[in-house]
Design a protein around this motif. Sequence first.
Motif, PDB file in Angstrom:
ATOM      1  N   UNK A 309       1.413   4.978  -4.004  1.00  0.00           N
ATOM      2  CA  UNK A 309       0.046   4.482  -3.752  1.00  0.00           C
ATOM      3  C   UNK A 309      -0.924   5.384  -4.508  1.00  0.00           C
ATOM      4  N   UNK A 310      -1.861   4.778  -5.214  1.00  0.00           N
ATOM      5  CA  UNK A 310      -2.834   5.594  -5.940  1.00  0.00           C
ATOM      6  C   UNK A 310      -3.543   6.522  -4.953  1.00  0.00           C
ATOM      7  N   UNK A 330      -2.523   6.668 -12.776  1.00  0.00           N
ATOM      8  CA  UNK A 330      -1.601   6.860 -11.660  1.00  0.00           C
ATOM      9  C   UNK A 330      -0.515   5.793 -11.653  1.00  0.00           C
ATOM     10  N   UNK A 331      -0.889   4.559 -11.931  1.00  0.00           N
ATOM     11  CA  UNK A 331       0.088   3.467 -11.966  1.00  0.00           C
ATOM     12  C   UNK A 331       1.084   3.674 -13.097  1.00  0.00           C
ATOM     13  N   UNK A 341       7.976   0.217  -5.483  1.00  0.00           N
ATOM     14  CA  UNK A 341       6.771  -0.567  -5.190  1.00  0.00           C
ATOM     15  C   UNK A 341       5.561   0.296  -5.514  1.00  0.00           C
ATOM     16  N   UNK A 342       4.484  -0.356  -5.948  1.00  0.00           N
ATOM     17  CA  UNK A 342       3.249   0.367  -6.286  1.00  0.00           C
ATOM     18  C   UNK A 342       2.073  -0.379  -5.654  1.00  0.00           C
ATOM     19  N   UNK A 364      -4.467  -6.540 -11.007  1.00  0.00           N
ATOM     20  CA  UNK A 364      -4.315  -6.736 -12.448  1.00  0.00           C
ATOM     21  C   UNK A 364      -4.012  -5.439 -13.184  1.00  0.00           C
ATOM     22  N   UNK A 365      -4.408  -4.316 -12.609  1.00  0.00           N
ATOM     23  CA  UNK A 365      -4.045  -3.032 -13.212  1.00  0.00           C
ATOM     24  C   UNK A 365      -2.528  -2.928 -13.331  1.00  0.00           C
ATOM     25  N   UNK A 366      -1.836  -3.323 -12.272  1.00  0.00           N
ATOM     26  CA  UNK A 366      -0.372  -3.290 -12.304  1.00  0.00           C
ATOM     27  C   UNK A 366       0.205  -4.363 -13.219  1.00  0.00           C
TER      28      UNK A 366
END
Length: 571
Positions: A309-310, A330-331, A341-342, A364-366
Motif C-alpha cells: 500500500x502506498x 511507490x507502485x 496485490x497493490x 490508473x496509476x497501477x
Amino acid sequence: MTVAPKRPAAMTLAAHFPERTQAEWRELAAAVVNKSRPEGEQLDPDAAVESMRSHLPGGLVVEPLYTRADEPALLGVPGAMPFTRGRALRDADVPWDVRQLHDDPDAAATRKAVLADLENGVTSVWLHVGADGLAPADVAEALADVRLDLAPVVVSSWDDQVGAAEALYAVLSASAAGSGNLGHDPVGAAARTGTAPDLAPLAGAVARLADHGEVRAITVDTRVHADAGATVPDEVGFALSTGVAYLRHLEAEGVSVEEAFRHVEFRVSAGADQFLAAAALRALRRTWARVGESIGVPERSRGARTHAVTSGRMFTRDDAWTNILRSTLATFGASLGGADAITVLPFDTVSGLPTPFSRRIARNTQILLAEESNVARVTDPAGGAWAVEALTDEVATAAWSTFQEVERAGGMVDALANGLVAERIADAVAERDAELATRVRPITGVSTFPLAGEKRLERRARRELTVSPEALEPHRDSAVFEALRDRSTAYAARHGHAPRVAVPLLDVPRAGDRRVDAVNLLTVAGIDAVDAGEPSEAVLVAAGKGYEGVTPGMDVVDFLSSLLDVMGAPA
C-alpha cells in the motif's frame, strides 16, 4: 533435413573498454567531487567516496558504485527458496492484483464506488470497517454488485475485526467460489488503538475456513508501524514477529504449522524510494521463508503473500497533486519487489474521503504501469542487479536483527506492552524529523518548491477512530510544515492578509539567487515575501554572505516557527 540456425556469439558490450581497478575509480571520483571544492578543502579518495554514500533510515547504506563483488552467492528463482525473487512466476496478463480501498461509511456510496472501480480495471476490493469506516452491517450492501467468483474481497478494521470478519464471511460463504481475507490482525489492532491484543478468535476463524481454500483469515498489517514512523527494516522485523506470534498461538490451538502459514498475508507500506520498496518486499519474502523453513513448513508453502500500500506517511495535505508522483514511484517499487496485490491511496486522502476522480487516478496509476509501461511482464526484473541485491541483503539482515530483539523481549505482544516497539519508533521519528527539519530529506511541494497561494482541497471528512494514549498514532512527514502553514492561515484570518516579511536585495554575488532561496523558504510557512520598503511585519535580516537562517543544514522549522512567533501568529 532442417538445419538449426547457428547461435550468434555472445555480445561483449564492454570488450573495447580498458579494465579499471577500484583504486583508479576512487581517484577519478575524487577528482570529480573536488572540482567544486575550494583549494584547502579537497577530499582524499576515501573521503570523496564517503561523501557520495547515501544513508537511509535504519542504518542502511547505499554505495555510489556496485561491482561484481556485490553479486549474491545464490540468486535463486521465483517460487523456490529463498523466495527472494517472488512467491511464484508472474502471469504477464494478470501481473498483480489491483486492489482499491473503500472506507466511506455511506453504504450506498461505497456500493456505487466499488462497482465503478471493478468496471474500470480494479481486480479486488478492500473494505475498511469500523468506527472510521463502513459499519459491519453494511458490508453486504457494499458488495451487492460484486461477482465474488471473479473479484477477491478483503476487509480491515482497527476496532472491530471480529465484526468485520463475520460480515465478510457471511457474504463469502454464500458464494461457491469466493476468495479474500477476513482481516484478523489483533496485534496490529492493539498497536493502533492502544489496547491489549486478543488472539482468541484466530483459531476459530482458521477452522471455519477449512472448506474455503481461497479465503484466508489473517492479515499482518504493518502500516500501523510504518505510519507511526518505523524504519523499513523495523517494519519488516515487526511483520515477522507478529506473524510468528500468530503461528505460535495457532499451533497451541491445534492448527498445523502448514495450515497456519497458509492463512497469513502481509500488508506493508511502499514508499517513494522505489528501490527500497522493492528491497523491503524481497527481504520480507526471504526472511518469512526462513521462518517457515525453521518450523518445518514444506518449501512449496513458504512463499509470503504480500499486499503493498502506498505509504500514508509520505502523503501531504499541501500541494496534494504531488502525491501522484510519490504513488507512481511507490507502485513501481512494489512491482519491482513482486507484490501480489497493490493499493494506491488517492492523492487527496489526507484531505478526507476521495472523489471519483481521485479514485480513478489511483487505479490508473497501477493500470498504466502494468499494461502500458510493461513493467510487470517480467518476474523480478531487478533480480541480479548488484545494487538491488545488496540493498535487499541489508534490509533482510537489519530486519532479522529487529526480529531477534523483539523475540528476546518475549515476542511482539510483550514488545508492544513493555514499550520496546514504541521506543524504536520514537528513535526513528526523532532521527527522521531532524532530517526533515534541515531539509536533508526534502518534501517536494512542502519543504522545497512550495506552491504559493495554494487553494486547499475540500473533501468530506473521515470519521475519527477513538484510541487510548498508548496507541501508535500516524505520523506524516509533512505535518510539521503543514502546522506552520496553519499558523499563517490563522494569522490571515485575524488580520486580513498573510504574514509579510521584507526581503531586501543584497549587494553580494548571486544576490538574485539568494533572494529566491529566501522567498521559497518563507513560502514553506505560507509567509508572503515583499520588497524592502513595502508594509511588512518583519524583515529578513542580511547576515554575511546571505540571509540570516538561509544556510545549508539549518533547522527551517525552528527558524520559521520563531519568525511566526515574532509576528504574533497563533500557535
